[in-house]
Design a protein around this motif. Sequence first.
Motif, PDB file in Angstrom:
ATOM      1  N   ASP A  67      14.312   2.171   0.567  1.00  0.00           N
ATOM      2  CA  ASP A  67      14.418   0.720   0.436  1.00  0.00           C
ATOM      3  C   ASP A  67      13.474  -0.038   1.367  1.00  0.00           C
ATOM      4  O   ASP A  67      13.329  -1.250   1.255  1.00  0.00           O
ATOM      5  N   VAL A  68      12.837   0.674   2.291  1.00  0.00           N
ATOM      6  CA  VAL A  68      11.962   0.020   3.269  1.00  0.00           C
ATOM      7  C   VAL A  68      10.629  -0.339   2.609  1.00  0.00           C
ATOM      8  O   VAL A  68      10.001   0.489   1.946  1.00  0.00           O
ATOM      9  N   LYS A  69      10.219  -1.588   2.780  1.00  0.00           N
ATOM     10  CA  LYS A  69       8.964  -2.079   2.191  1.00  0.00           C
ATOM     11  C   LYS A  69       7.850  -2.235   3.228  1.00  0.00           C
ATOM     12  O   LYS A  69       6.676  -2.251   2.881  1.00  0.00           O
ATOM     13  N   GLU A  70       8.240  -2.383   4.511  1.00  0.00           N
ATOM     14  CA  GLU A  70       7.271  -2.535   5.600  1.00  0.00           C
ATOM     15  C   GLU A  70       7.734  -1.756   6.822  1.00  0.00           C
ATOM     16  O   GLU A  70       8.930  -1.690   7.095  1.00  0.00           O
ATOM     17  N   ILE A  71       6.785  -1.201   7.533  1.00  0.00           N
ATOM     18  CA  ILE A  71       7.026  -0.577   8.837  1.00  0.00           C
ATOM     19  C   ILE A  71       5.882  -1.030   9.739  1.00  0.00           C
ATOM     20  O   ILE A  71       4.719  -1.016   9.326  1.00  0.00           O
ATOM     21  N   LEU A  72       6.207  -1.459  10.938  1.00  0.00           N
ATOM     22  CA  LEU A  72       5.218  -1.980  11.887  1.00  0.00           C
ATOM     23  C   LEU A  72       4.436  -3.149  11.287  1.00  0.00           C
ATOM     24  O   LEU A  72       3.258  -3.349  11.585  1.00  0.00           O
ATOM     25  N   GLY A  73       5.095  -3.897  10.401  1.00  0.00           N
ATOM     26  CA  GLY A  73       4.450  -5.056   9.783  1.00  0.00           C
ATOM     27  C   GLY A  73       3.434  -4.702   8.711  1.00  0.00           C
ATOM     28  O   GLY A  73       2.713  -5.575   8.235  1.00  0.00           O
ATOM     29  N   GLU A  74       3.366  -3.440   8.335  1.00  0.00           N
ATOM     30  CA  GLU A  74       2.407  -2.970   7.325  1.00  0.00           C
ATOM     31  C   GLU A  74       3.144  -2.535   6.059  1.00  0.00           C
ATOM     32  O   GLU A  74       4.235  -1.973   6.130  1.00  0.00           O
ATOM     33  N   THR A  75       2.524  -2.766   4.920  1.00  0.00           N
ATOM     34  CA  THR A  75       3.095  -2.365   3.634  1.00  0.00           C
ATOM     35  C   THR A  75       3.228  -0.857   3.557  1.00  0.00           C
ATOM     36  O   THR A  75       2.307  -0.123   3.910  1.00  0.00           O
ATOM     37  N   VAL A  76       4.384  -0.406   3.076  1.00  0.00           N
ATOM     38  CA  VAL A  76       4.678   1.011   2.926  1.00  0.00           C
ATOM     39  C   VAL A  76       4.086   1.531   1.610  1.00  0.00           C
ATOM     40  O   VAL A  76       4.148   0.847   0.587  1.00  0.00           O
ATOM     41  N   PHE A  77       3.535   2.712   1.660  1.00  0.00           N
ATOM     42  CA  PHE A  77       3.088   3.423   0.460  1.00  0.00           C
ATOM     43  C   PHE A  77       3.910   4.698   0.360  1.00  0.00           C
ATOM     44  O   PHE A  77       4.245   5.304   1.374  1.00  0.00           O
ATOM     45  N   ARG A  78       4.221   5.103  -0.852  1.00  0.00           N
ATOM     46  CA  ARG A  78       5.040   6.304  -1.051  1.00  0.00           C
ATOM     47  C   ARG A  78       4.204   7.561  -1.238  1.00  0.00           C
ATOM     48  O   ARG A  78       4.709   8.666  -1.094  1.00  0.00           O
ATOM     49  N   ARG A  79       2.933   7.381  -1.580  1.00  0.00           N
ATOM     50  CA  ARG A  79       2.016   8.509  -1.726  1.00  0.00           C
ATOM     51  C   ARG A  79       0.675   8.109  -1.115  1.00  0.00           C
ATOM     52  O   ARG A  79       0.252   6.960  -1.223  1.00  0.00           O
ATOM     53  N   LEU A  80       0.005   9.070  -0.511  1.00  0.00           N
ATOM     54  CA  LEU A  80      -1.312   8.815   0.083  1.00  0.00           C
ATOM     55  C   LEU A  80      -2.306   8.362  -0.972  1.00  0.00           C
ATOM     56  O   LEU A  80      -3.099   7.463  -0.741  1.00  0.00           O
ATOM     57  N   GLN A  81      -2.252   8.970  -2.127  1.00  0.00           N
ATOM     58  CA  GLN A  81      -3.216   8.650  -3.178  1.00  0.00           C
ATOM     59  C   GLN A  81      -3.076   7.226  -3.704  1.00  0.00           C
ATOM     60  O   GLN A  81      -3.979   6.709  -4.359  1.00  0.00           O
ATOM     61  N   ASP A  82      -1.960   6.553  -3.391  1.00  0.00           N
ATOM     62  CA  ASP A  82      -1.755   5.166  -3.827  1.00  0.00           C
ATOM     63  C   ASP A  82      -2.341   4.143  -2.854  1.00  0.00           C
ATOM     64  O   ASP A  82      -2.379   2.957  -3.140  1.00  0.00           O
ATOM     65  N   ILE A  83      -2.786   4.599  -1.698  1.00  0.00           N
ATOM     66  CA  ILE A  83      -3.384   3.710  -0.704  1.00  0.00           C
ATOM     67  C   ILE A  83      -4.772   3.298  -1.206  1.00  0.00           C
ATOM     68  O   ILE A  83      -5.575   4.168  -1.567  1.00  0.00           O
TER      69      ILE A  83
END
Length: 163
Positions: free
Chosen positions: A76-92
């Motif tokens: 459910d977390v959308k941000e960590i350290l004020g940065e947008t969360v990605f669920r996969r590296l390839q999606d960055i």
Amino acid sequence: RAPMATRMVTRSCTLSWRKNIVVDEQDALRIAKAAKRVAVLGIKTEKQENQPAFYVPSYLKSVGVRVIPVPVYFPDVKEILGETVFRRLQDIPNASDIDIVDVFRRPKDLEQHLEDILKAQPKVVWLQSGISSKVFEEEIAKAGIKVVPSRCLLVDHQRATMH
């Protein structure tokens, strides 16, 4: 048996990937110092601030490194350290421009991330202290990606930037 020339070429190709496994301390320090964009695979949230998987990326951000959170848990977390969360590296976005993927996963859990890492094609995969897997490291290295096994990025970054 293959002719001598063939054996030498095969051996040369076979061993060339080994240079991608970074075991020299000075090489690791250079990589740590140069990092500007670090994706953190297995990052924890602020609620786990006393765990290395949170305080290492928190330190990196505090010294100006762009941290990209890639948590394994916390759906459910959308941000960590004020940065947008990605669920996969390839999606960055521009994943191949990631200087380091800093990995906080148990050795037995590394294999499940191999395909994602190979698709993202970061410059370096950094396995935090105590994390190593010969098979995983070899697969990453054979794909042309540098691997730094079992070193703390916080400690090495601090050491590299003190000089």
